[in-house]
Design a protein around this motif. Sequence first.
Motif, PDB file in Angstrom:
ATOM      1  N   ARG A 196     -12.592   4.196  -2.575  1.00  0.00           N
ATOM      2  CA  ARG A 196     -11.633   4.031  -1.480  1.00  0.00           C
ATOM      3  C   ARG A 196     -10.247   3.701  -2.021  1.00  0.00           C
ATOM      4  O   ARG A 196      -9.236   4.218  -1.548  1.00  0.00           O
ATOM      5  CB  ARG A 196     -12.118   2.933  -0.549  1.00  0.00           C
ATOM      6  CG  ARG A 196     -11.302   2.805   0.711  1.00  0.00           C
ATOM      7  CD  ARG A 196     -11.797   1.675   1.562  1.00  0.00           C
ATOM      8  NE  ARG A 196     -11.571   0.380   0.950  1.00  0.00           N
ATOM      9  CZ  ARG A 196     -11.827  -0.781   1.546  1.00  0.00           C
ATOM     10  NH1 ARG A 196     -12.318  -0.783   2.741  1.00  0.00           N
ATOM     11  NH2 ARG A 196     -11.607  -1.908   0.929  1.00  0.00           N
ATOM     12  N   ALA A 228       0.842  -1.199   0.000  1.00  0.00           N
ATOM     13  CA  ALA A 228       0.000   0.000   0.000  1.00  0.00           C
ATOM     14  C   ALA A 228       0.872   1.241   0.000  1.00  0.00           C
ATOM     15  O   ALA A 228       0.613   2.205  -0.722  1.00  0.00           O
ATOM     16  CB  ALA A 228      -0.913  -0.009   1.222  1.00  0.00           C
ATOM     17  N   SER A 254      -5.589   7.116   4.764  1.00  0.00           N
ATOM     18  CA  SER A 254      -4.889   6.864   6.029  1.00  0.00           C
ATOM     19  C   SER A 254      -3.395   7.026   5.923  1.00  0.00           C
ATOM     20  O   SER A 254      -2.748   7.595   6.792  1.00  0.00           O
ATOM     21  CB  SER A 254      -5.188   5.457   6.529  1.00  0.00           C
ATOM     22  OG  SER A 254      -6.538   5.273   6.686  1.00  0.00           O
ATOM     23  N   LEU A 255      -2.831   6.486   4.830  1.00  0.00           N
ATOM     24  CA  LEU A 255      -1.382   6.530   4.691  1.00  0.00           C
ATOM     25  C   LEU A 255      -0.858   7.954   4.598  1.00  0.00           C
ATOM     26  O   LEU A 255       0.271   8.232   4.953  1.00  0.00           O
ATOM     27  CB  LEU A 255      -0.961   5.777   3.432  1.00  0.00           C
ATOM     28  CG  LEU A 255      -0.628   4.309   3.638  1.00  0.00           C
ATOM     29  CD1 LEU A 255      -0.360   3.666   2.307  1.00  0.00           C
ATOM     30  CD2 LEU A 255       0.573   4.165   4.544  1.00  0.00           C
ATOM     31  N   MET A 261      -6.326   6.341  -2.303  1.00  0.00           N
ATOM     32  CA  MET A 261      -4.932   6.092  -1.923  1.00  0.00           C
ATOM     33  C   MET A 261      -3.961   6.732  -2.891  1.00  0.00           C
ATOM     34  O   MET A 261      -2.750   6.638  -2.701  1.00  0.00           O
ATOM     35  CB  MET A 261      -4.674   4.589  -1.849  1.00  0.00           C
ATOM     36  CG  MET A 261      -5.382   3.939  -0.680  1.00  0.00           C
ATOM     37  SD  MET A 261      -5.333   2.152  -0.736  1.00  0.00           S
ATOM     38  CE  MET A 261      -3.634   1.844  -0.404  1.00  0.00           C
ATOM     39  N   GLY A 264      -9.145   5.562   2.942  1.00  0.00           N
ATOM     40  CA  GLY A 264      -8.130   5.376   1.924  1.00  0.00           C
ATOM     41  C   GLY A 264      -7.006   6.391   2.028  1.00  0.00           C
ATOM     42  O   GLY A 264      -5.914   6.187   1.499  1.00  0.00           O
TER      43      GLY A 264
END
Lengths: 318, 361, 276
Positions: free
Chosen positions: C186, C98, C126-127, C190, C124
């Motif tokens: 989602r 990811a 989050s990173l 990313m 999505g």
Amino acid sequence: MELLQQIFVLPFVDMVSMPDFLIQVVWEGFVAGVLYALIALGFVLIYKASGVFNFAQGIMVVFAAMALVGIHDMGAPAWLALLLTIALMGLLAITIERVVLRKLVNQHEAILLMATIGLTLVLKGVGELVFGGGTKSMITEELGLPTGSSDWEVFGGIVIFQHIDIAAAVIAILMVATLAVFFSKTRIGRALRAVADDHQAALSVGISLHQIWAIVWFASGIVALVTGIMWGARSDVSFALEIIALKALAVLILGGFTSIPGAIIGGLMVGIGEKLFEVYWGPIFGGGTEAWFAYVLALIFLLFRPQGLFGERIIERV
Amino acid sequence: MFYREAGQYKTSYAADQALLPILQDRIGLLMILVAVFVLIPLIATDFFLSAIMIPFLVFALAAIGLNVLTGYAGQLSLGSGAFMGVGAYACYKLTTLFPDVNIIVHILLSGFFAAIAGMVFGLPSLRIKGLYLAITTLAAQFFLEWCFIRIPWLYNFNDSGAIEVPGRKLLGISITGPLATPTVRYLVILTIVAVMTLLAANVLRGRIGRSWMMIRDMDIAAELMGIRPLYAKLSAFAFSSYYCGVAGALLVFCWLGSAEVEAFDINHSFLILFMVIIGGMGSLLGCFLGAAFIWVLPIVIRAVPSALGIDMLAATTEHISNIVIGILIIFFLIVEPHGLARLWQIAKEKLRTWPFPYATT
Amino acid sequence: MTVADAAVADSDVADAGTAVERNELLSVENVSLSFGGVKAITDISFNILEGEIRAIIGPNGAGKTSMLNVINGFYHPQEGSITFRGKKRRRMKPYQAAASGIARTFQNVALFKGMSTLDNIMSGRSLKMKRGLFWQLLHVGPARNEEIEHRQRVEEIIDFLEIAAIRKQPVGKLPYGLQKRVELGRAMAMDPDLLLLDEPMAGMNLEEKEDMSRFILDLNTEFGITVALIEHDMGVVMDLADRVVVLDYGKKIADGTPAEVQANQDVIDAYLGVAR
């Protein structure tokens, strides 16, 4: 240095130097282990057939025992009290199935678990209300169970075997054997395995889930009753006992949630293990280690084998 | 009619993401705050404060801790009682070792010890899930209980094995010990709980809270989106245990005044779990509703027979209370698994269209 | 993406066989995967070029999802390696995949059922969210600004996928087709370089498929995301894909443009009954 010696050397020296005592301790642990195994057996039966983790199993053991003694105290002869208690457990099974399980059919297993926690409270309250919260003595003699003990001279010392403990072991073996045969050879046993595998598929071939669940909970209730009798024969029963039943959870971890042989072996491991640890290592820690040994053992076990000794490997598919 | 969002447009994301986006909610909260901070201290009896409000707040805080771990992060824990104990004993040691430092500081610090214990016993969660994890939290519960008894240093080698709370002051007013009045203790607990609730609400609606919920719902998908299960789970255990620890310290220092190991036993762990279940998992409001319900219900049940003029033993009312709570748990799980909080939400939904029963919003 | 690139991409889709200069984004080298005694994937090699839409097709059980799981780091192959952006590795944790820029959707929608559409798509991001515990506790200040900044991006995706009306609804209540769309959102959130789609059109009717195809095409051309997709609908594959790799019983049996694969006798024997 001395501590290391105390932990890694001295206990084994003690064991070897008094082998008769060792055998006694192992036997005591074995007996406790048989009882844990029986409680775990009740869990496994229900989990196998309905996927429900019956947190109330422990309280069912106590409830059954208290009911038996309570009914006897009300004046019924032993055999009648036994029959009535069996009937009571059957009634209980049907009620639970109808009132609780049926309404929670498709729910997440955590919700079912919590429902059984609620059930524990209800059984505890009702039991204490009807049969009293104090301790009672099990009606061992009236039931025809052996009392007294035998001595065995070995290794220059004496090992004492209580007859009731031997009886407990024998009865446990008989029960497990009966259940094993029941599961594999009879029609209902087959139906139980089908339900354990896939509810919907079982329904589609005409198996009545509700009937099967009632039967399983009843069987589990009988196991609970036998366990309660055996347990009560060794020490008095009261509703404070249910905490000990929590130990059966540790047994389940070791043996897996769905395996009958696993429940037995797990039970024996926990029983013998905690006795040995308490007697030979306990003094180093100030005693009382039986309160947590089983759980810590289970914890360590889980770290290496998350599915238990006999459990099915959990494969996650995405 | 009264509870409508009509006319309240959000013109910024900040407004949309606010804790209480609806004006009526804000007014409601303000009224509640006024009631608890001002009204209750003025008009409540000592009994009401000591026997109802203070325990309610303490358990609500512990319930927040457990709810974060079990309701938001999905890690079932049966060890919250023991973590409360860690906080309590830590606070006791801190204040007896450093009596000159403010007791509030000690209470807040003691949470960190509980957090560490939580992380240690939460380590298995990396490999173990669901029911298995619950059973290992039992290991934490029983082991820590055993420690509380077998390590005399924790209770300063006291003969009775219990910890007695020394009197401590804040700004010249006694807040712990025999001299502290219920009103003062109530306000101290109330302030701490209010602030900690706000902090919890903030964390839960942000990145960290979201990562917990992701782990709860589908930890495989969460990992495939970049969440490190290690951080997420351990942080949940740490955060949760911190709250339980502070609750434990408050329990001993501002409520009971002394405590034995039994105050942190498995029965209390279950008590807090029931509060979370009935109140609603995954809901902060639920923690308060559940705590109020579980704590007040037995008091009510105990009061009913005497109100009706029937004589009943204390033990009997306890049995009945058990039965009622057990039935209610099962009832809630059947009818509304999301607890009182969801029922409240549904009620609010109905309020929005009141008095038109068949309208949709 | 420049206009020239977009034009090339467009024409590429319509005109199979036109050679385009693209860099290699991902390369699968001699990967073999087995579970116990079952060999899921046997010695498969293929590559995915930057900016293309690569289809992975094959009968059920051919190992397509397992292949995606290997690329993702969810399964670790016994043999072989994956090279992504020049970095070669055999074993990779999913969150590392990811973090390197690989996102995916799942055959059985793997949304976070307890959260709303908006929260799911926000997850999505989050990173990309970095603010630590202290700011999270406070919320007002850097943490909130970060939330708003990412909310902006998420709203762009919501607009793109036309799901604004359901943004606050819990995803568990949404119809299946919309759930798949949210899952796509989602994955898009990313900002991935490579998007792995596992049967994104499964269970959809014609209209929904057309919508989804349009989204996939647009995200490839507008956002420049490379796409690898598993799909059973031949019409979709032929229309969308730049190149196709065909698997059967864990082995690769064809690799080329849709036209080439369609004409391949092995493929026809294994899978395609009637060419569309």
